[in-house]
Design a protein around this motif. Structure first.
Motif, PDB file in Angstrom:
ATOM      1  N   LEU A  70     -54.816  -7.744 -10.623  1.00 31.21           N
ATOM      2  CA  LEU A  70     -54.411  -7.951 -12.012  1.00 31.21           C
ATOM      3  C   LEU A  70     -55.164  -7.014 -12.959  1.00 31.21           C
ATOM      4  CD1 LEU A  70     -52.790  -9.623 -14.080  1.00 31.21           C
ATOM      5  CD2 LEU A  70     -54.708 -11.220 -14.145  1.00 31.21           C
ATOM      6  N   LYS A  71     -54.417  -6.398 -13.849  1.00 25.66           N
ATOM      7  CA  LYS A  71     -54.971  -5.623 -14.949  1.00 25.66           C
ATOM      8  C   LYS A  71     -54.318  -6.114 -16.238  1.00 25.66           C
ATOM      9  CE  LYS A  71     -55.871  -1.242 -12.530  1.00 25.66           C
ATOM     10  NZ  LYS A  71     -55.602   0.214 -12.528  1.00 25.66           N
ATOM     11  N   LEU A  72     -54.972  -5.835 -17.360  1.00 27.21           N
ATOM     12  CA  LEU A  72     -54.357  -6.159 -18.643  1.00 27.21           C
ATOM     13  C   LEU A  72     -53.073  -5.355 -18.787  1.00 27.21           C
ATOM     14  CD1 LEU A  72     -57.411  -6.250 -21.074  1.00 27.21           C
ATOM     15  CD2 LEU A  72     -56.344  -8.137 -19.855  1.00 27.21           C
ATOM     16  N   HIS A  73     -52.044  -6.000 -19.298  1.00 25.88           N
ATOM     17  CA  HIS A  73     -50.766  -5.321 -19.462  1.00 25.88           C
ATOM     18  C   HIS A  73     -50.731  -4.462 -20.722  1.00 25.88           C
ATOM     19  CE1 HIS A  73     -49.424  -8.882 -16.914  1.00 25.88           C
ATOM     20  NE2 HIS A  73     -49.169  -7.829 -16.179  1.00 25.88           N
ATOM     21  N   LEU A  74     -51.621  -4.762 -21.652  1.00 26.76           N
ATOM     22  CA  LEU A  74     -51.673  -4.028 -22.914  1.00 26.76           C
ATOM     23  C   LEU A  74     -52.964  -3.231 -22.993  1.00 26.76           C
ATOM     24  CD1 LEU A  74     -50.524  -6.849 -25.374  1.00 26.76           C
ATOM     25  CD2 LEU A  74     -49.107  -5.259 -24.070  1.00 26.76           C
ATOM     26  N   PRO A  75     -52.991  -2.147 -23.750  1.00 26.76           N
ATOM     27  CA  PRO A  75     -54.233  -1.389 -23.938  1.00 26.76           C
ATOM     28  C   PRO A  75     -55.341  -2.284 -24.483  1.00 26.76           C
ATOM     29  CG  PRO A  75     -52.375  -0.133 -24.758  1.00 26.76           C
ATOM     30  CD  PRO A  75     -51.847  -1.499 -24.436  1.00 26.76           C
ATOM     31  N   PRO A  91     -61.628   1.485 -19.064  1.00 26.80           N
ATOM     32  CA  PRO A  91     -60.354   2.223 -19.067  1.00 26.80           C
ATOM     33  C   PRO A  91     -59.372   1.628 -20.060  1.00 26.80           C
ATOM     34  CG  PRO A  91     -60.484   0.777 -17.153  1.00 26.80           C
ATOM     35  CD  PRO A  91     -61.840   0.741 -17.807  1.00 26.80           C
ATOM     36  N   LYS A  92     -58.285   2.332 -20.250  1.00 28.26           N
ATOM     37  CA  LYS A  92     -57.266   1.909 -21.207  1.00 28.26           C
ATOM     38  C   LYS A  92     -56.740   0.514 -20.871  1.00 28.26           C
ATOM     39  CE  LYS A  92     -52.991   3.660 -23.324  1.00 28.26           C
ATOM     40  NZ  LYS A  92     -52.016   4.783 -23.301  1.00 28.26           N
ATOM     41  N   TYR A  93     -56.527   0.254 -19.569  1.00 30.09           N
ATOM     42  CA  TYR A  93     -56.046  -1.048 -19.102  1.00 30.09           C
ATOM     43  C   TYR A  93     -57.118  -1.653 -18.194  1.00 30.09           C
ATOM     44  CZ  TYR A  93     -51.546   0.799 -20.685  1.00 30.09           C
ATOM     45  OH  TYR A  93     -50.530   1.338 -21.438  1.00 30.09           O
ATOM     46  N   PRO A  94     -58.039  -2.446 -18.745  1.00 32.16           N
ATOM     47  CA  PRO A  94     -59.130  -2.995 -17.938  1.00 32.16           C
ATOM     48  C   PRO A  94     -58.636  -3.868 -16.785  1.00 32.16           C
ATOM     49  CG  PRO A  94     -59.617  -3.213 -20.276  1.00 32.16           C
ATOM     50  CD  PRO A  94     -58.196  -2.774 -20.182  1.00 32.16           C
ATOM     51  N   THR A  95     -59.406  -3.862 -15.706  1.00 37.11           N
ATOM     52  CA  THR A  95     -59.100  -4.697 -14.555  1.00 37.11           C
ATOM     53  C   THR A  95     -59.508  -6.143 -14.830  1.00 37.11           C
ATOM     54  OG1 THR A  95     -61.271  -4.387 -13.531  1.00 37.11           O
ATOM     55  CG2 THR A  95     -59.575  -2.734 -13.044  1.00 37.11           C
ATOM     56  N   LYS A  96     -59.117  -7.010 -13.924  1.00 36.30           N
ATOM     57  CA  LYS A  96     -59.506  -8.417 -14.005  1.00 36.30           C
ATOM     58  C   LYS A  96     -61.023  -8.554 -14.101  1.00 36.30           C
ATOM     59  CE  LYS A  96     -60.108 -12.144 -10.658  1.00 36.30           C
ATOM     60  NZ  LYS A  96     -59.752 -12.646  -9.311  1.00 36.30           N
ATOM     61  N   ASP A  97     -61.747  -7.874 -13.210  1.00 34.45           N
ATOM     62  CA  ASP A  97     -63.210  -7.998 -13.203  1.00 34.45           C
ATOM     63  C   ASP A  97     -63.828  -7.446 -14.484  1.00 34.45           C
ATOM     64  OD1 ASP A  97     -63.166  -9.212 -10.738  1.00 34.45           O
ATOM     65  OD2 ASP A  97     -63.560  -7.371  -9.613  1.00 34.45           O
ATOM     66  N   GLN A  98     -63.259  -6.380 -15.017  1.00 34.45           N
ATOM     67  CA  GLN A  98     -63.775  -5.818 -16.263  1.00 34.45           C
ATOM     68  C   GLN A  98     -63.526  -6.765 -17.432  1.00 34.45           C
ATOM     69  OE1 GLN A  98     -61.646  -2.101 -15.967  1.00 34.45           O
ATOM     70  NE2 GLN A  98     -63.526  -0.955 -15.502  1.00 34.45           N
ATOM     71  N   VAL A 222     -37.005  -5.561 -18.971  1.00 34.00           N
ATOM     72  CA  VAL A 222     -38.039  -4.758 -18.324  1.00 34.00           C
ATOM     73  C   VAL A 222     -38.205  -3.480 -19.133  1.00 34.00           C
ATOM     74  CG1 VAL A 222     -38.798  -3.625 -16.221  1.00 34.00           C
ATOM     75  CG2 VAL A 222     -37.375  -5.681 -16.071  1.00 34.00           C
ATOM     76  N   LEU A 223     -39.438  -3.237 -19.582  1.00 29.33           N
ATOM     77  CA  LEU A 223     -39.763  -2.043 -20.356  1.00 29.33           C
ATOM     78  C   LEU A 223     -40.828  -1.249 -19.608  1.00 29.33           C
ATOM     79  CD1 LEU A 223     -40.153  -3.652 -23.916  1.00 29.33           C
ATOM     80  CD2 LEU A 223     -38.095  -2.597 -22.951  1.00 29.33           C
ATOM     81  N   PRO A 224     -40.857   0.066 -19.786  1.00 27.44           N
ATOM     82  CA  PRO A 224     -41.962   0.835 -19.197  1.00 27.44           C
ATOM     83  C   PRO A 224     -43.272   0.458 -19.886  1.00 27.44           C
ATOM     84  CG  PRO A 224     -40.682   2.214 -20.683  1.00 27.44           C
ATOM     85  CD  PRO A 224     -39.939   0.923 -20.559  1.00 27.44           C
ATOM     86  N   ARG A 225     -44.370   0.456 -19.149  1.00 29.93           N
ATOM     87  CA  ARG A 225     -45.646   0.122 -19.786  1.00 29.93           C
ATOM     88  C   ARG A 225     -46.019   1.166 -20.825  1.00 29.93           C
ATOM     89  NH1 ARG A 225     -51.160  -0.926 -16.403  1.00 29.93           N
ATOM     90  NH2 ARG A 225     -50.946   1.303 -15.967  1.00 29.93           N
ATOM     91  N   GLU A 226     -45.587   2.417 -20.592  1.00 35.41           N
ATOM     92  CA  GLU A 226     -45.843   3.478 -21.562  1.00 35.41           C
ATOM     93  C   GLU A 226     -44.559   4.235 -21.853  1.00 35.41           C
ATOM     94  OE1 GLU A 226     -49.129   5.929 -20.438  1.00 35.41           O
ATOM     95  OE2 GLU A 226     -50.586   4.370 -20.953  1.00 35.41           O
ATOM     96  N   MET A 227     -44.433   4.697 -23.085  1.00 40.98           N
ATOM     97  CA  MET A 227     -43.298   5.495 -23.521  1.00 40.98           C
ATOM     98  C   MET A 227     -43.812   6.800 -24.100  1.00 40.98           C
ATOM     99  SD  MET A 227     -40.802   2.729 -25.411  1.00 40.98           S
ATOM    100  CE  MET A 227     -39.823   1.566 -24.456  1.00 40.98           C
TER     101      MET A 227
END
Length: 418
Positions: A70-75, A91-98, A222-227
């Motif tokens: 799992l990572k954050l879905h948003l920046p 990072p831009k999308y932190p991990t669960k542990d972060q 469904v949207l791309p995470r980045e555009m």
């Protein structure tokens, strides 16, 4: 402790003797991100609080029930709690542990020390003394002018009733018990649910040589995470400052169709209502794709219709098809549990959500507050936490030693929050 009204020893003494504990500040039920945010904002305004948590740690949903990938879905800038940003090196999308590390640092920074292993069994307003009376299963009883319900909309796993489930001889579990696809290597797995969790679990299974079949019962955006190299959510937030919501939806869907193609052809039919309008009206979050669609296109992830019934060795689907499976994973989300312990109030629906919609569902009568029920993620939590802290602080007597710091809304645009 600074953020609470007493230390652990006093709490334990009161619990042992059965005497009620009078709390000078509010009682906060829940030590997830919502409870931490309220306690921190109160602390910044000089108001103590007592945080009760049923688990052994803060953010137990993240620490105990979130899957490894799992990572954050948003920046990260859209996932910060009030008053303390993420470390710059994250990072831009932190991990669960972060994210867990950030929450632990947040609690330490504001000296928030919840009283763990305290499951609230009953909370009600006592008219005889004009205070909220909170009792825990472990024998603690507390009294306060204010009660903050911070258990949120994700307190308990939600598993649908599916005909025949008791007959299934394979493994079945909710995503709250799922950690890694390594446990399912080589298996045929039915994933019930096509939200962000269902999509990511299916992708995880695919990457560990399992064969996931993902159930899609309803329409889904469904949207791309980045555009165009920018966060989709960030693009939406900027556009919403200048354009009507429905026009922003049209722009997002145009870019999504160009980058992802027609998802209807993959069995992922889009709702007629746009993604942001749907999110605002119902709280249903669009899926942000992190690679699942490409695996669906390649055929490694199968999209299947709704389940009619579970069989001994698999499932029958609404379209008449039948498949065999080794395991079933329910990616069906979570639900509120507040109605099971909060008594004597007419503030919540039967589903445990405030009857008054966002952005006005944070305050009830007689000193009752709620946080984490906006269906708008951490941005919604931050908005409500700041409002609650200000409101309670304004009811405290002013004194020369009381430092009242003006909290600023630290969200870029609170008109819309995912």
């Amino acid at each position: 402790m600074d953020s609470g009204s007493c230390g652990d020893q006093e709490l334990e003494d009161k619990q042992r003797t059965g005497q009620p504990l009078r709390v000078n500040g509010p009682i906060i039920v829940g030590a997830g991100p919502s409870g931490l945010a309220v306690s921190a904002c109160l602390s910044e305004l000089g108001v103590p609080s007592l945080v009760l948590e049923r688990s052994h740690c803060i953010a137990s949903l993240w620490q105990d029930k979130a899957y490894d990938r799992l990572k954050l879905h948003l920046p990260k800038q859209f996932c910060e709690l009030p008053l303390l940003p993420f470390p710059q090196h994250f990072p831009k999308y932190p991990t669960k542990d972060q994210f867990i590390s950030y929450l632990e640092s947040y609690a330490s920074h504001f000296d928030i020390k919840p009283f763990f292993h305290q499951t609230v069994q009953r909370a009600e307003f006592d008219e005889s003394c004009g205070l909220w009376r909170v009792r825990t299963r472990e024998g603690l009883e507390c009294l306060s002018r204010w009660l903050v319900v911070a258990t949120g909309e994700n307190a308990e796993p939600a598993t649908p009733d599916v005909a025949g489930l008791e007959r299934f001889q394979g493994r079945r579990l909710h995503t709250s018990g799922y950690k890694s696809a390594s446990e399912f290597r080589g298996q045929r797995v039915l994933v019930v649910g096509c939200g962000n969790s269902g999509m990511e679990v299916s992708l995880d299974l695919c990457r560990h040589n399992a064969t996931p079949h993902m159930v899609v019962r309803n329409t889904v955006h469904v949207l791309p995470r980045e555009m165009l190299g920018f966060s989709t959510f960030g693009v939406a937030m900027v556009l919403l400052k200048w354009l009507p919501l429905r026009l922003v939806d049209k722009i997002l869907l145009l870019i999504a169709n160009i980058t992802l193609g027609n998802t209807d052809q993959l069995g992922l039919r889009r709702p007629k209502t746009g993604p942001l309008e749907l999110k605002t009206a119902t709280g249903k979050t669009p899926v942000l794709d992190v690679g699942t669609l490409s695996q669906i296109k390649s055929g490694k992830i199968k999209v299947v219709a709704g389940v009619k019934e579970i069989t001994k060795n698999g499932a029958k689907f609404l379209d008449g098809q039948e498949e065999e499976f080794d395991s079933i994973i329910f990616a069906t989300g979570y639900k509120s549990n507040v109605t099971s312990w909060l008594k004597g109030v007419d503030f919540f629906t039967e589903e445990g959500m405030p009857k008054t919609p966002f952005p006005n569902g944070w305050r009830g009568d007689k000193g009752l507050y709620t946080v984490g029920f906006t269906r708008r993620g951490i941005l919604g939590t931050g908005c409500d936490a700041i409002k609650i802290a200000r409101d309670i602080a304004d009811q405290q007597p002013r004194s020369s030693s009381f430092s009242r710091i003006e909290l600023q809304l630290c969200v870029p645009n609170n008109r819309f929050c995912i």
